[in-house]
Design a protein around this motif. Structure first.
Motif, mmCIF file in Angstrom:
data_model
loop_
_atom_site.group_PDB
_atom_site.id
_atom_site.type_symbol
_atom_site.label_atom_id
_atom_site.label_comp_id
_atom_site.label_asym_id
_atom_site.label_seq_id
_atom_site.Cartn_x
_atom_site.Cartn_y
_atom_site.Cartn_z
ATOM 1 N N VAL A 83 4.044 7.417 2.845
ATOM 2 C CA VAL A 83 4.020 6.255 3.733
ATOM 3 C C VAL A 83 3.823 4.996 2.894
ATOM 4 O O VAL A 83 3.041 4.976 1.952
ATOM 5 C CB VAL A 83 2.863 6.382 4.749
ATOM 6 C CG1 VAL A 83 2.642 5.063 5.474
ATOM 7 C CG2 VAL A 83 3.156 7.492 5.737
ATOM 8 N N VAL A 84 4.553 3.964 3.228
ATOM 9 C CA VAL A 84 4.438 2.696 2.520
ATOM 10 C C VAL A 84 4.153 1.586 3.531
ATOM 11 O O VAL A 84 4.817 1.487 4.562
ATOM 12 C CB VAL A 84 5.735 2.369 1.744
ATOM 13 C CG1 VAL A 84 5.586 1.054 1.003
ATOM 14 C CG2 VAL A 84 6.061 3.497 0.781
ATOM 15 N N LEU A 85 3.129 0.791 3.224
ATOM 16 C CA LEU A 85 2.781 -0.313 4.105
ATOM 17 C C LEU A 85 2.918 -1.633 3.358
ATOM 18 O O LEU A 85 2.609 -1.725 2.175
ATOM 19 C CB LEU A 85 1.338 -0.172 4.600
ATOM 20 C CG LEU A 85 0.937 1.132 5.282
ATOM 21 C CD1 LEU A 85 -0.541 1.109 5.621
ATOM 22 C CD2 LEU A 85 1.763 1.354 6.522
ATOM 23 N N ALA A 86 3.354 -2.641 4.083
ATOM 24 C CA ALA A 86 3.343 -4.001 3.560
ATOM 25 C C ALA A 86 2.704 -4.877 4.620
ATOM 26 O O ALA A 86 3.184 -4.917 5.756
ATOM 27 C CB ALA A 86 4.758 -4.481 3.249
ATOM 28 N N GLU B 256 0.861 -1.177 0.000
ATOM 29 C CA GLU B 256 0.000 0.000 0.000
ATOM 30 C C GLU B 256 0.900 1.231 0.000
ATOM 31 O O GLU B 256 1.761 1.357 0.873
ATOM 32 C CB GLU B 256 -0.850 -0.005 1.276
ATOM 33 C CG GLU B 256 -2.272 0.439 1.078
ATOM 34 C CD GLU B 256 -3.114 0.010 2.277
ATOM 35 O OE1 GLU B 256 -3.563 0.914 2.993
ATOM 36 O OE2 GLU B 256 -3.288 -1.207 2.495
ATOM 37 N N VAL B 257 0.706 2.122 -0.963
ATOM 38 C CA VAL B 257 1.581 3.283 -1.076
ATOM 39 C C VAL B 257 0.742 4.551 -1.066
ATOM 40 O O VAL B 257 -0.152 4.715 -1.897
ATOM 41 C CB VAL B 257 2.410 3.248 -2.381
ATOM 42 C CG1 VAL B 257 3.343 4.439 -2.440
ATOM 43 C CG2 VAL B 257 3.183 1.947 -2.480
ATOM 44 N N ASP B 258 1.023 5.433 -0.116
ATOM 45 C CA ASP B 258 0.367 6.737 -0.076
ATOM 46 C C ASP B 258 1.399 7.801 -0.411
ATOM 47 O O ASP B 258 2.245 8.153 0.401
ATOM 48 C CB ASP B 258 -0.224 6.986 1.312
ATOM 49 C CG ASP B 258 -1.071 8.245 1.342
ATOM 50 O OD1 ASP B 258 -0.704 9.220 0.646
ATOM 51 O OD2 ASP B 258 -2.092 8.260 2.038
ATOM 52 N N GLU C 242 1.954 -3.199 7.868
ATOM 53 C CA GLU C 242 3.100 -2.720 8.636
ATOM 54 C C GLU C 242 3.814 -1.625 7.867
ATOM 55 O O GLU C 242 4.003 -1.757 6.656
ATOM 56 C CB GLU C 242 4.089 -3.871 8.874
ATOM 57 C CG GLU C 242 3.522 -5.053 9.613
ATOM 58 C CD GLU C 242 3.832 -4.964 11.103
ATOM 59 O OE1 GLU C 242 4.951 -4.528 11.429
ATOM 60 O OE2 GLU C 242 2.951 -5.315 11.903
ATOM 61 N N GLU C 243 4.213 -0.589 8.550
ATOM 62 C CA GLU C 243 4.926 0.474 7.871
ATOM 63 C C GLU C 243 6.334 0.014 7.512
ATOM 64 O O GLU C 243 7.009 -0.639 8.295
ATOM 65 C CB GLU C 243 4.999 1.722 8.752
ATOM 66 C CG GLU C 243 5.672 2.865 8.038
ATOM 67 C CD GLU C 243 5.456 4.192 8.749
ATOM 68 O OE1 GLU C 243 4.618 4.244 9.655
ATOM 69 O OE2 GLU C 243 6.137 5.156 8.368
ATOM 70 N N VAL C 244 6.720 0.352 6.285
ATOM 71 C CA VAL C 244 8.054 -0.005 5.806
ATOM 72 C C VAL C 244 8.843 1.278 5.607
ATOM 73 O O VAL C 244 8.361 2.214 4.972
ATOM 74 C CB VAL C 244 7.982 -0.763 4.470
ATOM 75 C CG1 VAL C 244 9.371 -1.042 3.935
ATOM 76 C CG2 VAL C 244 7.203 -2.051 4.648
ATOM 77 N N LEU D 103 14.086 -2.385 -3.129
ATOM 78 C CA LEU D 103 12.627 -2.275 -3.054
ATOM 79 C C LEU D 103 12.000 -3.661 -2.980
ATOM 80 O O LEU D 103 11.069 -3.885 -2.204
ATOM 81 C CB LEU D 103 12.082 -1.515 -4.269
ATOM 82 C CG LEU D 103 12.147 0.009 -4.225
ATOM 83 C CD1 LEU D 103 11.541 0.595 -5.485
ATOM 84 C CD2 LEU D 103 11.392 0.535 -3.010
ATOM 85 N N ARG D 104 12.502 -4.551 -3.779
ATOM 86 C CA ARG D 104 11.919 -5.897 -3.776
ATOM 87 C C ARG D 104 12.158 -6.579 -2.433
ATOM 88 O O ARG D 104 11.290 -7.260 -1.916
ATOM 89 C CB ARG D 104 12.532 -6.721 -4.914
ATOM 90 C CG ARG D 104 12.157 -6.189 -6.284
ATOM 91 C CD ARG D 104 12.124 -7.276 -7.356
ATOM 92 N NE ARG D 104 13.292 -7.232 -8.206
ATOM 93 C CZ ARG D 104 13.248 -7.118 -9.542
ATOM 94 N NH1 ARG D 104 12.088 -7.021 -10.169
ATOM 95 N NH2 ARG D 104 14.339 -7.102 -10.241
ATOM 96 N N ARG D 105 13.342 -6.377 -1.904
ATOM 97 C CA ARG D 105 13.647 -7.001 -0.628
ATOM 98 C C ARG D 105 12.695 -6.494 0.457
ATOM 99 O O ARG D 105 12.262 -7.240 1.323
ATOM 100 C CB ARG D 105 15.098 -6.702 -0.236
ATOM 101 C CG ARG D 105 15.657 -7.603 0.835
ATOM 102 C CD ARG D 105 17.157 -7.403 1.013
ATOM 103 N NE ARG D 105 17.517 -6.032 1.307
ATOM 104 C CZ ARG D 105 17.271 -5.426 2.467
ATOM 105 N NH1 ARG D 105 16.662 -6.071 3.436
ATOM 106 N NH2 ARG D 105 17.634 -4.175 2.663
#
Lengths: 232, 232
Positions: free
Chosen positions: A145-148, A138-140, A151-153, A202-204
């Motif tokens: 903010v980026v969530l996976a 999820e990318v805002d 959870e925030e990443v 990014l993939r990691r």
DNA sequence: CCGCTTTCTTGATACTTTCTTGATGCCGAT
DNA sequence: ATCGGCATCAAGAAAGTATCAAGAAAGCGG
């Protein structure tokens, strides 16, 4: 956290620079200042600001030529300031690729409103937050903010810049040159290695199986592509 | 864009309407005129113009409110005209979602330059992606994505380059030399073998029966031809 | 101003995909 | 039957990619 947009001001008059510094740098934006066109071009390439404010009447080069040069590699919004309100000058600047034209003397309020309008457009969003989703990701872009999996990443500045370009062009293939240009600037378009390092990063951080990416896809010999749920 | 862009003019003053009609409708653009805000909103929704020119001082409704309404469902560029050059009005209009603001009296040249700038910007983003279809095959040249039966098919750079040339000339025969030139460059125009290998590759990936091609047709002694649904 | 942490850059190496090239068989025309 | 143009297969060569890791640079907090 680099959340406030960076503006590049190219203006030789110290008075106006001071004036704009006071008006713009106060919280809303970060401001990078140049006195000459040459320096302006260099800074634009190096820092990749989100918007350029350009005084047409520079001592060392023609403002319209500067616009054309920037436009040869970037779509950064450019707002032109000019003491000459002459129609022919306005037309030349706008047709060279400028986004807006403000005659001196100008009111700060109007200028900042035009800056907001230009930034809003280039963000491609109405102003409300658009959220990109791709599986568990999820990318805002607004909140940065980026969530996976909820959870925030944490992403480094470059990682986020790269992700932003991918998200904005989600669904389509982006060439390596385009990515390098938009993230590192036009002087690094041969450093494809950077791209590999950061794409791996990014993939990691975001893929379930980094070795078998489901969203950050490689198009060998071409570039990369981010596939998500909102397909266009 | 195949036809000339349509502009929507929302302006109650007949004099200015006549003036702009003369300046804009002369070949460059198609112009749709409205006298009231209500009508303007209706026309904007109905005709989906490529740009709106809006007079803020309408008799029946507030211009800023009109901007907000349009912005609630569309990102059509809006250029505001206004007799009041007041800063607060400009700011309100721009923050409501207008793209540009021009005070009356204005020069046509400047207005048309600003129109060009706005159209240029809006043309860049969404992508006028035209999709080629041929039976079960679907080719999106912008996204660089190819589907067969809705399933994504991966093409290598050369395969895609070749397909792109075929799509661009869909329906017509393309000579071997032309294909070799456009895909491999002018130094390889004798390597007809390349062409056979890659054409076989494309057929294998995209044709139902590669041995009995329905779309990638051979014109013996001449070249190849791609036949699809939309002819151009 | 300094030391600490984070981030960026760069190099080395293993790995994957793609390109090129040659060999072989088919088909129709002469 | 033989020849030229075409289709297909396959394998080595070339190009491109993934990943790890460590020194350099930059940013942060005291």
């Amino acid at each position: 956290m680099l959340s406030t947009p960076e503006l590049l001001l190219i203006e030789d008059d110290p008075g106006i620079r001071r004036f704009l510094r006071a008006s713009l740098a106060a919280g809303q934006y970060r401001l990078c200042e140049c006195e000459t066109g040459q320096d302006g071009l260099a800074q634009a390439a190096a820092r990749q600001p989100e918007l350029i404010i350009l005084d047409l009447g520079l001592p060392d080069m023609d403002g319209v030529a500067l616009i054309r040069q920037v436009r040869s590699w970037s779509q950064i919004p450019i707002i032109v300031l000019s003491a000459q309100g002459q129609e022919s000058v306005k037309i030349a600047a706008l047709d060279a690729g400028a986004d807006d034209f403000v005659s001196k003397p100008f009111a700060v309020g109007e200028l900042t409103a035009r800056i907001r309008a230009a930034l809003r457009r280039s963000a491609g969003l109405p102003g409300g937050g658009q959220i990109f989703r791709a599986g568990r990701i999820e990318v805002d872009l607004d909140k940065r903010v980026v969530l996976a999996d909820g959870e925030e990443v944490h992403l480094t500045p470059i990682e986020f810049k790269l992700l932003r370009v991918l998200v904005r062009h989600a669904g389509r293939v982006i060439t390596q040159r385009q990515l390098l240009n938009e993230v590192w600037g036009p002087h690094h378009m041969e450093q494809a290695h950077y791209l590999r390092v950061y794409m791996a990063q990014l993939r990691r951080k975001l893929e379930v199986e980094p070795a078998r990416p489901r969203h950050f896809l490689t198009e060998p010999g071409v570039g990369y592509r981010l596939v998500g749920d909102l397909a266009c």
